[in-house]
Scaffold this motif. Structure first.
Motif, PDB file in Angstrom:
ATOM      1  N   GLY A 248       0.818  -1.217   0.000  1.00 48.01           N
ATOM      2  CA  GLY A 248       0.000   0.000   0.000  1.00 48.01           C
ATOM      3  C   GLY A 248       0.847   1.260   0.000  1.00 48.01           C
ATOM      4  N   LEU A 249       1.941   1.244   0.761  1.00 50.03           N
ATOM      5  CA  LEU A 249       2.833   2.405   0.785  1.00 50.03           C
ATOM      6  C   LEU A 249       3.484   2.623  -0.569  1.00 50.03           C
ATOM      7  CD1 LEU A 249       4.525   1.929   4.283  1.00 50.03           C
ATOM      8  CD2 LEU A 249       2.933   3.743   3.630  1.00 50.03           C
ATOM      9  N   LYS A 250       3.876   1.526  -1.241  1.00 49.57           N
ATOM     10  CA  LYS A 250       4.478   1.661  -2.568  1.00 49.57           C
ATOM     11  C   LYS A 250       3.495   2.290  -3.546  1.00 49.57           C
ATOM     12  CE  LYS A 250       7.940  -2.047  -2.484  1.00 49.57           C
ATOM     13  NZ  LYS A 250       8.403  -3.290  -3.145  1.00 49.57           N
ATOM     14  N   LYS A 251       2.221   1.918  -3.414  1.00 53.49           N
ATOM     15  CA  LYS A 251       1.211   2.477  -4.314  1.00 53.49           C
ATOM     16  C   LYS A 251       0.964   3.961  -4.037  1.00 53.49           C
ATOM     17  CE  LYS A 251      -1.118  -1.902  -5.298  1.00 53.49           C
ATOM     18  NZ  LYS A 251      -2.369  -2.689  -5.232  1.00 53.49           N
ATOM     19  N   LEU A 252       1.374   4.415  -2.850  1.00 50.31           N
ATOM     20  CA  LEU A 252       1.285   5.843  -2.542  1.00 50.31           C
ATOM     21  C   LEU A 252       2.507   6.604  -3.043  1.00 50.31           C
ATOM     22  CD1 LEU A 252      -0.122   5.969   1.119  1.00 50.31           C
ATOM     23  CD2 LEU A 252      -1.320   6.497  -1.007  1.00 50.31           C
ATOM     24  N   GLY A 253       3.437   5.874  -3.678  1.00 54.53           N
ATOM     25  CA  GLY A 253       4.610   6.524  -4.233  1.00 54.53           C
ATOM     26  C   GLY A 253       5.849   6.449  -3.368  1.00 54.53           C
ATOM     27  N   VAL A 254       5.806   5.612  -2.324  1.00 52.71           N
ATOM     28  CA  VAL A 254       6.975   5.476  -1.452  1.00 52.71           C
ATOM     29  C   VAL A 254       8.093   4.765  -2.207  1.00 52.71           C
ATOM     30  CG1 VAL A 254       7.866   4.317   0.614  1.00 52.71           C
ATOM     31  CG2 VAL A 254       5.673   5.526   0.700  1.00 52.71           C
ATOM     32  N   GLU A 255       9.258   5.381  -2.225  1.00 57.43           N
ATOM     33  CA  GLU A 255      10.433   4.809  -2.850  1.00 57.43           C
ATOM     34  C   GLU A 255      11.498   4.553  -1.806  1.00 57.43           C
ATOM     35  OE1 GLU A 255      11.470   7.695  -5.775  1.00 57.43           O
ATOM     36  OE2 GLU A 255       9.901   7.078  -7.181  1.00 57.43           O
ATOM     37  N   LYS A 256      12.564   3.875  -2.202  1.00 59.32           N
ATOM     38  CA  LYS A 256      13.627   3.534  -1.270  1.00 59.32           C
ATOM     39  C   LYS A 256      14.178   4.795  -0.602  1.00 59.32           C
ATOM     40  CE  LYS A 256      18.129   1.308  -0.842  1.00 59.32           C
ATOM     41  NZ  LYS A 256      19.225   0.569  -1.507  1.00 59.32           N
ATOM     42  N   GLY A 257      14.270   4.730   0.720  1.00 62.62           N
ATOM     43  CA  GLY A 257      14.831   5.843   1.479  1.00 62.62           C
ATOM     44  C   GLY A 257      13.827   6.888   1.895  1.00 62.62           C
ATOM     45  N   ALA A 258      12.557   6.731   1.498  1.00 61.18           N
ATOM     46  CA  ALA A 258      11.535   7.699   1.905  1.00 61.18           C
ATOM     47  C   ALA A 258      11.215   7.527   3.384  1.00 61.18           C
ATOM     48  CB  ALA A 258      10.278   7.522   1.061  1.00 61.18           C
ATOM     49  N   THR A 259      11.031   8.640   4.071  1.00 60.22           N
ATOM     50  CA  THR A 259      10.711   8.585   5.496  1.00 60.22           C
ATOM     51  C   THR A 259       9.214   8.414   5.694  1.00 60.22           C
ATOM     52  OG1 THR A 259      12.576  10.040   6.017  1.00 60.22           O
ATOM     53  CG2 THR A 259      10.871   9.807   7.697  1.00 60.22           C
ATOM     54  N   ILE A 260       8.838   7.393   6.467  1.00 55.63           N
ATOM     55  CA  ILE A 260       7.442   7.152   6.818  1.00 55.63           C
ATOM     56  C   ILE A 260       7.307   7.407   8.314  1.00 55.63           C
ATOM     57  CG2 ILE A 260       5.501   5.558   6.720  1.00 55.63           C
ATOM     58  CD1 ILE A 260       6.817   6.238   3.994  1.00 55.63           C
ATOM     59  N   SER A 261       6.660   8.490   8.671  1.00 54.22           N
ATOM     60  CA  SER A 261       6.478   8.836  10.082  1.00 54.22           C
ATOM     61  C   SER A 261       5.205   8.198  10.602  1.00 54.22           C
ATOM     62  CB  SER A 261       6.412  10.357  10.259  1.00 54.22           C
ATOM     63  OG  SER A 261       7.620  10.973   9.872  1.00 54.22           O
ATOM     64  N   ILE A 262       5.224   7.857  11.875  1.00 54.04           N
ATOM     65  CA  ILE A 262       4.032   7.291  12.509  1.00 54.04           C
ATOM     66  C   ILE A 262       3.963   7.767  13.948  1.00 54.04           C
ATOM     67  CG2 ILE A 262       5.280   5.136  13.019  1.00 54.04           C
ATOM     68  CD1 ILE A 262       2.506   3.707  12.805  1.00 54.04           C
ATOM     69  N   MET A 263       2.807   8.258  14.333  1.00 57.70           N
ATOM     70  CA  MET A 263       2.572   8.706  15.699  1.00 57.70           C
ATOM     71  C   MET A 263       1.419   7.873  16.238  1.00 57.70           C
ATOM     72  SD  MET A 263       2.315  12.594  17.111  1.00 57.70           S
ATOM     73  CE  MET A 263       2.361  12.960  18.870  1.00 57.70           C
ATOM     74  N   ALA A 264       1.767   6.893  17.060  1.00 62.03           N
ATOM     75  CA  ALA A 264       0.771   5.931  17.518  1.00 62.03           C
ATOM     76  C   ALA A 264       1.148   5.388  18.881  1.00 62.03           C
ATOM     77  CB  ALA A 264       0.640   4.791  16.517  1.00 62.03           C
ATOM     78  N   ALA A 265       0.154   4.864  19.562  1.00 61.60           N
ATOM     79  CA  ALA A 265       0.384   4.180  20.833  1.00 61.60           C
ATOM     80  C   ALA A 265       0.896   2.773  20.547  1.00 61.60           C
ATOM     81  CB  ALA A 265      -0.913   4.142  21.643  1.00 61.60           C
ATOM     82  N   ASN A 266       1.120   2.008  21.601  1.00 55.60           N
ATOM     83  CA  ASN A 266       1.583   0.625  21.434  1.00 55.60           C
ATOM     84  C   ASN A 266       0.422  -0.257  20.976  1.00 55.60           C
ATOM     85  OD1 ASN A 266       4.193   1.159  22.106  1.00 55.60           O
ATOM     86  ND2 ASN A 266       4.140   0.224  24.125  1.00 55.60           N
ATOM     87  N   THR A 267       0.119  -0.174  19.702  1.00 54.80           N
ATOM     88  CA  THR A 267      -0.966  -0.943  19.093  1.00 54.80           C
ATOM     89  C   THR A 267      -0.405  -1.752  17.930  1.00 54.80           C
ATOM     90  OG1 THR A 267      -1.533   0.926  17.651  1.00 54.80           O
ATOM     91  CG2 THR A 267      -2.728   0.762  19.760  1.00 54.80           C
ATOM     92  N   PRO A 268      -1.189  -2.693  17.368  1.00 56.07           N
ATOM     93  CA  PRO A 268      -0.683  -3.527  16.280  1.00 56.07           C
ATOM     94  C   PRO A 268      -0.141  -2.735  15.097  1.00 56.07           C
ATOM     95  CG  PRO A 268      -2.683  -4.487  17.153  1.00 56.07           C
ATOM     96  CD  PRO A 268      -2.529  -3.156  17.824  1.00 56.07           C
ATOM     97  N   GLU A 269      -0.751  -1.577  14.806  1.00 58.43           N
ATOM     98  CA  GLU A 269      -0.324  -0.800  13.650  1.00 58.43           C
ATOM     99  C   GLU A 269       1.148  -0.390  13.757  1.00 58.43           C
ATOM    100  OE1 GLU A 269      -4.693  -0.600  14.099  1.00 58.43           O
ATOM    101  OE2 GLU A 269      -3.024  -0.219  15.463  1.00 58.43           O
ATOM    102  N   LEU A 270       1.567   0.052  14.944  1.00 62.47           N
ATOM    103  CA  LEU A 270       2.956   0.466  15.117  1.00 62.47           C
ATOM    104  C   LEU A 270       3.888  -0.734  15.075  1.00 62.47           C
ATOM    105  CD1 LEU A 270       5.075   2.573  15.558  1.00 62.47           C
ATOM    106  CD2 LEU A 270       4.428   2.735  17.963  1.00 62.47           C
ATOM    107  N   ALA A 271       3.461  -1.850  15.639  1.00 63.61           N
ATOM    108  CA  ALA A 271       4.272  -3.071  15.572  1.00 63.61           C
ATOM    109  C   ALA A 271       4.439  -3.519  14.119  1.00 63.61           C
ATOM    110  CB  ALA A 271       3.628  -4.179  16.408  1.00 63.61           C
TER     111      ALA A 271
END
Length: 554
Positions: free
Chosen positions: A60-83
């Motif tokens: 899904g991230l690749k389909k959003l245009g994520v390429e090698k070395g792109a920074t993906i930030s995440i602000m989340a609690a200790n939930t499955p998504e962050l894991a």
């Protein structure tokens, strides 16, 4: 003959494969497909399902245009998504940037811009902070990140939060990704184990967060070393108390995949949730700051639960007081005290316990456990040297020097900060900035910090960052912040204030001002109004302030 050995060449992909924690997930899926991988309330995924979700995230991230070395930030609690992001983001070629959920909006905006975030995945429970950060970001960043919302229906949204900020939800992002069957043998392994894996921000002495870049090789070997030092068995049951934004949860997410364990996600850290998890899920391992151990030790008896087995606990930061260690032992906990930094992927020294110490009185045991100890198995070298000369200090338990390190679990460097990287890597060693002694048995014990970093409840706080805020108060002429021992938090910031001539202020005024400019855990808990001690050149003598704190004058 040497030439006979030299004829045998490395064959990439055959007898040389890049080390990466992604391989832990692939093996967990292949070896323990039906074993529980992640459990969170009414949600549970076996390792096959976890792998599928991580692959869908990457796709899904690749389909959003994520390429090698792109920074993906995440602000989340200790939930499955962050894991899952710990695997899915690097599988996409991206670099995981887990943001501290306790930060103020200005700092979050700075991190998003400085990291060049391509995508921001955010829990709607932090929408208040994020919306303010994005408003600030819109004024300075030409290409703000695409936003994905995590909607957690198992938690109550605090006031002022719960707002959808993004283009789609996390589950919709996963639904847009390709099924795991389409991946084949391509698991998004890096071309090089030296490729960037994650980007973690930590406050430096200047107060501005610095981006610490991890590589795949370091994370792989950190997990291996953790298994060896903590003696983690197969199918361990780990409770997430250490925030996964903190040194990637001490790399324990990757470690649990390595051992086919189960990651029990815990969103809210309190005594009731922890004891309930131990009772209902038979938790075998967890990591926690000393403040959490104190909270558990001092919890009401009706909440406490003593299991019929020993729970293995890793702690780091200020060593727990002897009374806390005694109480946690009575609760069935065996505490391993460790030391590390964001720049070293977390723990790299630990108090390797010797059998003969178990017969000592609890007070003496606590004194030994307070030592940061010896290096983990994956570290090559840790020594204490005299500042300036680089000579080893004698193992007398008295002579103070700086801890310097060599080994694979050391950062690639600071993101976009070559000068800071060069300073940290001076003379072929990573300079920790921590002052310590070496005991006759070779065990290291930290005594002070060159960087004036305050460790409060497991969080690193820059004294200079607090001072910069205090200097903005109109009545303040000078300010200095040092650590003050605290029974609950380990340490808290103590601010010494020199007011401008003829000005008056109260402690309440200063603290109220700090509340408007600092995250709650960074605010000074004590304000002392004095004429600050200075050298002849006007430099504030912080050591005298520390002496005042140590002597109980404040």
């Amino acid at each position: 003959m040497k030439e006979n050995y030299d004829r045998l060449k490395r064959v990439d992909g055959l007898n040389y494969v890049a080390l990466t924690p992604i391989s832990f997930l692939q093996r967990a899926r292949d070896t323990y497909p039906e074993h529980p991988g992640i459990v969170y309330g009414n949600r549970s995924y076996n390792w096959k399902e976890v792998a599928n979700r991580c692959q869908r995230l990457a796709s899904g991230l690749k389909k959003l245009g994520v390429e090698k070395g792109a920074t993906i930030s995440i602000m989340a609690a200790n939930t499955p998504e962050l894991a899952e992001a710990h695997f899915g983001v690097p599988m996409s070629g991206g670099v995981l940037n887990a943001i501290n959920t306790r930060l103020d909006s200005d700092t979050v905006a700075y991190i998003l811009e400085h990291s060049d975030a391509k995508v921001l995945i955010t829990d709607t429970h932090f929408s208040g902070t994020l919306s303010a950060a994005l408003k600030t970001l819109s004024k300075t960043m030409n290409n703000p990140p695409a936003i994905i919302d995590i909607v957690d229906d198992q938690a109550d949204a605090p006031p002022g939060s719960g707002q959808r900020l993004g283009m789609m939800t996390y589950e919709e992002l996963l639904a847009s990704g390709d099924n795991s069957d389409d991946w084949g043998d391509d698991w998004g392994r890096p071309e090089s184990e030296w490729d960037a894996l994650s980007l973690n921000y930590t406050s430096g002495t200047s107060g501005k967060p610095k981006g610490v870049v991890y590589h795949h090789r370091g994370a792989y070997l950190m997990s291996m070393g953790t298994v060896a030092a903590w003696q983690i068995p197969k199918h361990s049951r780990y409770l997430t108390i250490v925030p996964m934004f903190h040194c990637n949860g001490w790399c324990h997410v990757w470690t649990m995949a390595l051992m086919g364990g189960t990651l029990f996600c815990n969103r809210v850290v309190n005594a009731e949730n922890i004891f309930s998890a131990i009772k209902n899920h038979r938790i075998t391992h967890f990591g926690a700051a000393p403040i959490v151990l104190a909270m558990l030790a001092n919890a009401p008896p009706e909440i406490q639960y003593i299991p019929d087995y020993t729970v293995q606990v890793m702690t780091a930061g200020a060593p727990p007081p002897s009374k806390i260690l005694e109480k946690t032992a009575q609760l069935g906990f065996n505490v391993l005290h460790s030391y590390g930094l964001t720049e070293t992927y977390g723990h790299i020294l630990y108090c390797d316990w010797r059998a003969q110490w178990a017969n000592l009185p609890i007070g003496e045991q606590a004194e030994i456990k307070s030592r940061q100890g010896v290096r983990f198995q994956m570290m090559e070298s840790a020594k204490v040297v005299k500042v300036g000369s680089g000579q080893l200090v004698p193992a007398d338990g008295q002579t103070i020097g700086e801890i310097v390190l060599q080994g694979n679990p050391i950062m690639k460097g600071y993101y976009k900060s070559p000068e800071a990287t060069a300073a940290a890597f001076k003379d072929g060693w990573f300079h920790s900035g921590d002052l310590a002694v070496v005991h006759p048995d070779g065990y290291i014990e930290i005594k002070d910090r060159l960087k004036d970093i305050i460790i409060s409840g497991g969080e690193n706080i820059s004294s200079i960052e607090i001072e910069s805020v205090l200097y903005k108060f109109p009545k303040v002429a000078a300010a200095a912040v040092v650590a003050k021992p605290d029974e609950k938090w380990g340490e808290t910031p103590c601010a010494f204030i020199e007011l401008k001539q003829a000005e008056q202020a109260t402690e309440e005024e200063i603290i109220a001002f700090c509340k408007a400019h600092l995250a709650s855990f960074k605010r000074p808990k004590n304000i002392v109004f004095i004429e600050l001690p200075k050298t002849s050149t006007g430099k504030i003598q912080k050591f005298k302030l520390r002496e005042m704190v140590a002597s109980g004058q404040v």
